[in-house]
Design an enzyme around this catalytic site. Structure first.
Site, mmCIF file in Angstrom:
data_model
loop_
_atom_site.group_PDB
_atom_site.id
_atom_site.type_symbol
_atom_site.label_atom_id
_atom_site.label_comp_id
_atom_site.label_asym_id
_atom_site.label_seq_id
_atom_site.Cartn_x
_atom_site.Cartn_y
_atom_site.Cartn_z
ATOM 1 C CB SER A 242 34.225 71.333 13.055
ATOM 2 O OG SER A 242 33.214 71.500 12.075
ATOM 3 C CE LYS A 243 32.654 76.162 19.768
ATOM 4 N NZ LYS A 243 33.907 76.359 20.420
ATOM 5 N NE ARG A 244 32.870 75.085 8.407
ATOM 6 C CZ ARG A 244 32.719 74.370 7.314
ATOM 7 N NH1 ARG A 244 31.672 74.544 6.554
ATOM 8 N NH2 ARG A 244 33.609 73.458 6.967
ATOM 9 C CG HIS A 245 30.395 70.557 9.798
ATOM 10 N ND1 HIS A 245 31.660 70.321 9.327
ATOM 11 C CD2 HIS A 245 29.729 71.187 8.807
ATOM 12 C CE1 HIS A 245 31.750 70.767 8.086
ATOM 13 N NE2 HIS A 245 30.593 71.297 7.750
ATOM 14 N N GLY A 246 28.194 71.576 14.040
ATOM 15 C CA GLY A 246 27.249 71.158 15.081
ATOM 16 C C GLY A 246 27.824 70.875 16.455
#
Ligand code: GLU
Length: 473
Positions: A242-246
């Site tokens: 996900s975006k939050r995770h890279g």
């Protein structure tokens, strides 16, 4: 003599160069370099609605920033549409493809019926052997490949191993749409062939396409390139990234203050390994890179690991190089223009002088910029809450004395200011910390900073004494 290796990176410019794409590019580049071959760059811009110039620019910029160099000119897939059509027509003429007049409504019904009966959704070949004289006049046909209907299709993938499909599960794919535009499947095969690509290294989301593409290669009598489908990158918890995770564009990593060499090193270890080595210089990476080192399970993205690696590269970078990186990144930051306005020969020299202390403490360029803030701070300094708390009236009185004692230092450098402060502390029965912390608060506006005697040296005599004067009672 074996033929020279040709790899390619083939991004669709419908979004920025995301981290997975960057890794695919890196693997292609490393493999080509290791084998003494070439890596080509093909921009797959056939989707005219979704392809943008901004995305193309971001892809080229991202590759350049990462130091991944392609060979020769960039190839734009859309410009090759006439060639793609020609190949479709050739297959048609050879009886290896056919015109299909099924209407969109018919195809929808076909799909619904298959679903209702729990069958795989596939085209049923209704125009495969039909006489073209039966063609409805008002329908523009698509061209479909006569794919094999029995037997199996096998890819000996360099990462996934032997992958087998039953041909009865694969249908006659469309090569040319009714408006004459080539499909992705056709364009990729024709381009890879014409570009002399020997190795296709890409994400394993394309594995199923490999079977379909093999059908096209076989129909044309062309050699199928060696395939290597790399497992996708997952989030730290094993789920889709996900975006939050890279799952971000390369430009986001740049703006977060990562160094290209560090990101490259991080990416090479995402899904590829060489014993337990973690740090690779570019030449080491090239030397060690083999497709057999790519693992079969999804790699997990780990920001903490990237940060640590970046910290390693920061510490290993030359001071002047980091001053340059500092300047380069400013254009991407909200606080950039304000700092740019303050960059001049004096502040650059201060930055260079401060760099050994700054780079020890910073894992990213953003952290480095933050701890260099004291150099650029306006007088009288804005104090953060902790620094304000340190500067009690009593401490402010002490600052006045420290200032006087420092004013006596004639040859201004870290060693001499330290000697003066040690002497003062000793004489007044204070610990060095009781002297250093007020100095730090007054000189940097904060309670953490690089070594305080380095700070004094970097600021220089006049500015340091003036800052102390500002805060002294
Ligand atoms: N353009 C495709 C993508 O960006 C890659 C096609 C390929 O590598 O064969 O996913």
């Amino acid at each position: 003599m074996t033929e020279p290796v040709v790899t390619r990176f083939a991004p669709s410019p419908t979004g920025f160069l995301h981290i997975g794409g960057a890794r695919t590019a890196l693997f292609n580049w490393l493999y080509a370099r290791k084998q003494g071959g070439k890596m080509l760059l093909r921009i797959e811009d056939t989707d005219r609605e979704r392809s943008t110039d901004a995305a193309i620019k971001a892809i080229l910029d991202g590759l350049n920033w990462l130091g991944i160099e392609w060979d020769g000119e960039v190839i734009y897939q859309f410009s090759r549409a006439a060639r793609h059509r020609e190949v479709a027509e050739q297959l048609l003429a050879e009886g290896k493809a056919y015109r299909c007049y099924a209407t969109p409504e018919e195809l929808t019904k076909m799909r619904e019926a298959a679903r209702a009966e729990g069958r795989a959704v596939r085209y049923d070949g209704r125009w495969r052997d039909r006489n073209p004289s039966e063609a409805p006049a008002d329908i523009k046909p698509v061209i479909r490949l006569k794919a094999p209907q029995t037997g199996e299709t096998v890819i000996e993938d360099q990462v996934q191993g032997r992958v087998v499909w039953q041909n009865e599960n694969l249908d006659d794919l469309v090569l040319l749409r009714s408006d004459g535009t080539p499909t992705y499947m056709l364009a990729v095969v024709v381009d890879d062939h014409d570009m002399g690509v020997t190795h296709v290294i890409r994400g394993d989301d394309h594995l199923i396409n490999a079977a379909r593409q093999k059908h096209i290669y076989d129909a044309l009598g062309w050699t199928v390139p060696t395939m290597a489908h790399i497992p996708l990158i997952h989030g730290p918890d094993g789920s889709k990234l996900s975006k939050r995770h890279g799952a971000l564009g390369v430009e986001a990593y740049r703006a977060m203050g990562y160094l290209p060499a560090a990101l490259r090193n991080y990416l090479v270890r995402l899904g590829w390994s060489h014993g337990d080595q973690e740090i690779f210089s570019t030449s080491e990476m090239i030397e060690a890179f083999e497709l057999s080192g790519i693992g079969r399970s999804a790699a997990r993205f780990d920001f903490a690991k990237l940060e640590n690696l970046n910290g390693h590269y920061m510490r290993a970078s030359g001071d002047a190089e980091l001053v340059k990186a500092f300047e380069d990144i400013l254009q991407f930051l909200p606080q950039g223009p304000a700092l740019q306005a303050k960059l001049n020969d004096t502040t650059r020299a201060q930055l260079l002088q401060a760099m050994p202390g700054l780079k020890e403490r910073a894992k990213t360029l953003l952290e480095l910029i933050d701890s260099a803030a004291y150099i650029f701070a306006d007088r009288p300094l804005a104090l953060d809450a902790k620094a304000s708390a340190v500067l009690t009236p009593q401490v402010r009185a002490l600052l006045g004395e420290l200032r006087s004692s420092l004013a006596n230092v004639t040859d201004w450098n870290a060693a001499n200011t330290e000697a003066a402060m040690r002497a003062y502390a000793e004489k007044n029965n204070l610990k060095l910390g009781a002297v250093a912390q007020p100095l730090r608060a007054a000189l940097t506006g904060r309670t953490t900073s690089p070594g305080i005697f380095d700070v004094l040296a970097v600021l220089g005599r006049d500015d340091a004494l003036a800052r102390l004067q500002d805060q002294a009672a």
